[in-house]
Design a protein around this motif. Structure first.
Motif, PDB file in Angstrom:
ATOM      1  N   GLY A 146      -6.938  96.527 -50.050  1.00 24.76           N
ATOM      2  CA  GLY A 146      -7.783  95.564 -49.355  1.00 24.76           C
ATOM      3  C   GLY A 146      -6.964  94.608 -48.504  1.00 24.76           C
ATOM      4  O   GLY A 146      -5.790  94.344 -48.786  1.00 24.76           O
ATOM      5  N   HIS A 147      -7.564  94.121 -47.445  1.00 21.80           N
ATOM      6  CA  HIS A 147      -6.966  93.059 -46.623  1.00 21.80           C
ATOM      7  C   HIS A 147      -8.086  92.149 -46.153  1.00 21.80           C
ATOM      8  O   HIS A 147      -9.149  92.620 -45.741  1.00 21.80           O
ATOM      9  CB  HIS A 147      -6.233  93.614 -45.407  1.00 21.80           C
ATOM     10  N   ALA A 148      -7.861  90.860 -46.223  1.00 20.45           N
ATOM     11  CA  ALA A 148      -8.860  89.905 -45.727  1.00 20.45           C
ATOM     12  C   ALA A 148      -8.168  88.732 -45.066  1.00 20.45           C
ATOM     13  O   ALA A 148      -7.150  88.238 -45.547  1.00 20.45           O
ATOM     14  CB  ALA A 148      -9.755  89.421 -46.863  1.00 20.45           C
ATOM     15  N   ALA A 149      -8.730  88.319 -43.936  1.00 16.97           N
ATOM     16  CA  ALA A 149      -8.233  87.173 -43.180  1.00 16.97           C
ATOM     17  C   ALA A 149      -9.294  86.845 -42.143  1.00 16.97           C
ATOM     18  O   ALA A 149     -10.296  87.558 -42.006  1.00 16.97           O
ATOM     19  CB  ALA A 149      -6.898  87.491 -42.517  1.00 16.97           C
ATOM     20  N   ALA A 150      -9.080  85.768 -41.405  1.00 15.64           N
ATOM     21  CA  ALA A 150      -9.999  85.423 -40.324  1.00 15.64           C
ATOM     22  C   ALA A 150      -9.660  86.262 -39.100  1.00 15.64           C
ATOM     23  O   ALA A 150      -8.610  86.082 -38.491  1.00 15.64           O
ATOM     24  CB  ALA A 150      -9.879  83.940 -39.984  1.00 15.64           C
ATOM     25  N   VAL A 151     -10.532  87.201 -38.750  1.00 17.66           N
ATOM     26  CA  VAL A 151     -10.331  87.979 -37.525  1.00 17.66           C
ATOM     27  C   VAL A 151     -11.364  87.596 -36.468  1.00 17.66           C
ATOM     28  O   VAL A 151     -11.449  88.197 -35.409  1.00 17.66           O
ATOM     29  CB  VAL A 151     -10.340  89.501 -37.792  1.00 17.66           C
TER      30      VAL A 151
END
Length: 379
Positions: free
Chosen positions: A30-35
């Protein structure tokens, strides 16, 4: 009978091929950030870094526990919002990811970390610097960058020792990241003999800073410290210029992107801003990092912002732990990850008992011609 034998052999061959295909199991990262939103360039940067690692692993071919595996990146947008981050974290946990890289900021990573911990999913942040992240007692939390205590200390030493600042105005954006870094910087500054002459705060979506700047100007500072992101610092610099305040600014990795020059409307002067990146290598070790930056530009057509190489190393470190453990199941490789020693493009990676990187480095930059310019690498 001969025809039947041929048909049977063909059927067995087909089954064998199908079996071989199904044997290549999928490891979900998984990867999560503000895109999306004002700091999307930071989030896309770490997502790109993680994606490069996934592509490199699949190109090389990885065997875990005697089985060929393929890696899959499950990327989500948390919008830089704590509530959205917990929603995304639950979605990824429900999808049974095998490891998590992210989130981007302290304000999103800390609340999301509780969900990954409950699900038993190892989490490596490539950018979160808030000390609280690894102080919660979760055995699933790790980071590959230095924390705000180390950043704040380095910035305080540089402000007094190299920039010769004595009177400093401190501004933060009220996020977990901004407040935490401002606190650690203030402590370090005062320890070095400097004085905080003004304390102000804004928020990460503010656009008008005239009242804050007017109050700061009255305190006659040598330097302004800003705890927050370049999306806020850039416009603040522009308005400082408009109000006749050409004082220097110092801050953490949140303002350590070339975007700050664009966001200042081109008003930022050479050497006016100093920032610290939570990591960095020097000497011969720079060759691997320089190669990564060149490969990144070739792959995406843009330059690395800040944390892409750390996201790359986070994925690679996780994969190395899986290979050594002979399993990609979180419970099996987590103990191996905690004791890992991996040589990454950002330098040696090993974790202490809390999950903080051991011997974390700090890189100080200024800006010349709108581009980052290396000052020094320190600890």
């Amino acid at each position: 009978m001969k025809k039947q034998a041929v048909a049977l052999a063909a059927g067995l061959a087909a089954m064998s091929l199908a079996g071989a295909a199904s044997a290549q199991e999928v490891v979900k990262i998984g990867h999560a950030a503000a895109v999306t939103g004002p700091v999307a360039y930071f989030g896309k940067d770490t997502e790109n870094g993680a994606r490069m690692a996934i592509e490199a692993l699949n190109a090389k071919g990885v065997t875990i526990g005697g089985k060929k595996v393929s890696f899959q990146l499950m990327a989500e947008d948390d919008g830089g919002d704590p509530k959205q981050a917990t929603s995304v974290a639950q979605k990824l946990a429900d999808a049974k990811i095998h490891g998590m890289v992210g989130h981007e900021t302290s304000g999103t990573t800390i609340p999301a970390s509780k969900i990954y911990h409950t699900a038993g999913i190892p989490q490596i942040s490539p950018s979160t610097t808030g000390p609280k992240y690894t102080q919660q007692g979760f055995n699933t939390t790790f980071r590959v960058v230095a924390n705000d205590i180390q950043l704040g200390q380095a910035l305080g030493r540089h402000a007094v020792g190299e920039m010769k600042a004595r009177r400093v105005a401190v501004v933060d954006d009220r996020t977990a990241y901004g407040q935490g870094l401002a606190l650690e910087f203030s402590r370090s500054l005062q320890k070095q003999g400097g004085t905080v002459v003004a304390k102000e705060f804004t928020h990460d979506k503010a656009t008008d800073f005239s009242a804050i700047i007017t109050r700061i100007r009255a305190s006659k500072p040598d330097l302004v410290f800003f705890g927050g992101m370049s999306a806020t610092a850039g416009p603040m610099l522009r308005q400082m210029k408009q109000l006749g305040m050409n004082v220097r600014m110092i801050g953490g990795d949140g303002i350590c992107s070339d975007e700050i020059h664009k966001l200042s409307g081109g008003t930022m002067l050479d050497n006016q801003v100093v920032c610290a990146e939570a990591g960095g290598v020097q000497g011969e070790a720079r060759a691997a990092l320089d190669k990564f930056r060149a490969d990144y530009r070739k792959r995406f057509g843009i330059d690395v912002q800040i944390n892409a190489p750390y996201a790359y190393d986070a994925v690679m470190t996780m994969a190395e732990a899986m290979v050594k453990a002979g399993s990609y199941q979180p419970a099996k490789y987590l103990p191996v990850l905690a004791k890992i020693q991996y040589k990454g493009v950002t330098g040696p990676i090993a974790f202490d008992a809390r999950g903080d990187i051991k011997d974390g480095t700090i890189t100080l930059y200024t800006f010349k011609g709108g581009k980052r310019s290396l000052l020094t690498v320190t600890k």
